[in-house]
Every structure is written in structure tokens, then in C-alpha cells.
Write a protein that holds these residues in place. Sequence first.
Motif, PDB file in Angstrom:
ATOM      1  N   UNK A 147      -5.511 -12.827  -3.370  1.00  0.00           N
ATOM      2  CA  UNK A 147      -5.408 -13.617  -4.590  1.00  0.00           C
ATOM      3  C   UNK A 147      -6.797 -14.090  -4.980  1.00  0.00           C
ATOM      4  N   UNK A 148      -7.139 -13.936  -6.230  1.00  0.00           N
ATOM      5  CA  UNK A 148      -8.436 -14.357  -6.736  1.00  0.00           C
ATOM      6  C   UNK A 148      -8.411 -15.851  -7.034  1.00  0.00           C
ATOM      7  N   UNK A 149      -9.550 -16.499  -6.916  1.00  0.00           N
ATOM      8  CA  UNK A 149      -9.650 -17.924  -7.214  1.00  0.00           C
ATOM      9  C   UNK A 149      -9.399 -18.197  -8.690  1.00  0.00           C
TER      10      UNK A 149
ATOM     11  N   UNK B 127       1.217  -8.028  10.738  1.00  0.00           N
ATOM     12  CA  UNK B 127       0.145  -8.569  11.584  1.00  0.00           C
ATOM     13  C   UNK B 127      -1.122  -8.791  10.771  1.00  0.00           C
ATOM     14  N   UNK B 128      -1.444  -7.829   9.891  1.00  0.00           N
ATOM     15  CA  UNK B 128      -2.614  -7.983   9.026  1.00  0.00           C
ATOM     16  C   UNK B 128      -2.434  -9.156   8.068  1.00  0.00           C
ATOM     17  N   UNK B 129      -1.231  -9.289   7.509  1.00  0.00           N
ATOM     18  CA  UNK B 129      -0.942 -10.407   6.612  1.00  0.00           C
ATOM     19  C   UNK B 129      -1.146 -11.730   7.329  1.00  0.00           C
TER      20      UNK B 129
ATOM     21  N   UNK C  18      -5.766 -16.093   0.810  1.00  0.00           N
ATOM     22  CA  UNK C  18      -4.468 -16.107   0.165  1.00  0.00           C
ATOM     23  C   UNK C  18      -4.136 -14.688  -0.297  1.00  0.00           C
ATOM     24  N   UNK C  19      -3.045 -14.139   0.212  1.00  0.00           N
ATOM     25  CA  UNK C  19      -2.651 -12.765  -0.087  1.00  0.00           C
ATOM     26  C   UNK C  19      -1.608 -12.783  -1.196  1.00  0.00           C
ATOM     27  N   UNK C  20      -1.840 -11.983  -2.239  1.00  0.00           N
ATOM     28  CA  UNK C  20      -0.876 -11.948  -3.331  1.00  0.00           C
ATOM     29  C   UNK C  20       0.106 -10.797  -3.182  1.00  0.00           C
ATOM     30  N   UNK C  21      -0.296  -9.704  -2.500  1.00  0.00           N
ATOM     31  CA  UNK C  21       0.603  -8.556  -2.405  1.00  0.00           C
ATOM     32  C   UNK C  21       0.235  -7.699  -1.194  1.00  0.00           C
ATOM     33  N   UNK C  22       1.274  -7.178  -0.518  1.00  0.00           N
ATOM     34  CA  UNK C  22       1.102  -6.221   0.570  1.00  0.00           C
ATOM     35  C   UNK C  22       1.958  -5.006   0.230  1.00  0.00           C
ATOM     36  N   UNK C  23       1.325  -3.829   0.214  1.00  0.00           N
ATOM     37  CA  UNK C  23       2.051  -2.601  -0.102  1.00  0.00           C
ATOM     38  C   UNK C  23       1.907  -1.630   1.064  1.00  0.00           C
ATOM     39  N   UNK C  24       3.033  -1.007   1.451  1.00  0.00           N
ATOM     40  CA  UNK C  24       3.029   0.007   2.499  1.00  0.00           C
ATOM     41  C   UNK C  24       3.495   1.303   1.860  1.00  0.00           C
ATOM     42  N   UNK C  25       2.637   2.334   1.918  1.00  0.00           N
ATOM     43  CA  UNK C  25       2.964   3.639   1.346  1.00  0.00           C
ATOM     44  C   UNK C  25       2.688   4.690   2.401  1.00  0.00           C
ATOM     45  N   UNK C  26       3.728   5.091   3.117  1.00  0.00           N
ATOM     46  CA  UNK C  26       3.542   6.030   4.222  1.00  0.00           C
ATOM     47  C   UNK C  26       2.762   5.370   5.334  1.00  0.00           C
ATOM     48  N   UNK C  27       1.582   5.908   5.631  1.00  0.00           N
ATOM     49  CA  UNK C  27       0.734   5.324   6.670  1.00  0.00           C
ATOM     50  C   UNK C  27      -0.344   4.433   6.083  1.00  0.00           C
ATOM     51  N   UNK C  28      -0.329   4.253   4.776  1.00  0.00           N
ATOM     52  CA  UNK C  28      -1.350   3.458   4.084  1.00  0.00           C
ATOM     53  C   UNK C  28      -0.853   2.026   3.878  1.00  0.00           C
ATOM     54  N   UNK C  29      -1.682   1.062   4.243  1.00  0.00           N
ATOM     55  CA  UNK C  29      -1.389  -0.357   4.026  1.00  0.00           C
ATOM     56  C   UNK C  29      -2.411  -0.891   3.039  1.00  0.00           C
ATOM     57  N   UNK C  30      -1.927  -1.479   1.952  1.00  0.00           N
ATOM     58  CA  UNK C  30      -2.819  -2.063   0.954  1.00  0.00           C
ATOM     59  C   UNK C  30      -2.537  -3.555   0.852  1.00  0.00           C
TER      60      UNK C  30
END
Length: 57
Positions: free
Chosen positions: A39-41, A12-14, A23-35
Motif C-alpha cells: 500500500x502506498x502512503x 508467510x511472506x504476508x 502495509x500490504x494491499x494485495x497478495x496474488x498467487x498465480x501458479x508458482x508466482x507470488x505477487x
Amino acid sequence: MAATNIEQKALSLLNAFERAGKSVSRVMVDGRKIEIVLRQQSEIDEFEGIDMTHGKT
């Protein structure tokens, strides 16, 4: 069941970031943490300057 819930939140966040034009380059889920890493210009395509034509020498 909780893993599915956190994954759904990450998706949903993505979607929200992409709808906002980011522009999102990466989504990481670690337990309850979402990172979410945006993407940089300044990131460039590593194949941008390479001639990719076939059959020419």
C-alpha cells in the motif's frame, strides 16, 4: 498438495511484511508466482471527507 504449499509461502511472506511494518494491499498467487502489492502512503480513504453522521440534515 503443491497449491497448499505455495499458499502457505504467500501467507508467510504476508506475515513477514506486516511484521516489518509494511502495509500490504494485495497478495496474488498465480501458479508458482507470488505477487505482493504494498500500500502506498499516498492512498487515501475515499470516505475520509464525507460526514457520516446519522439523522442530521
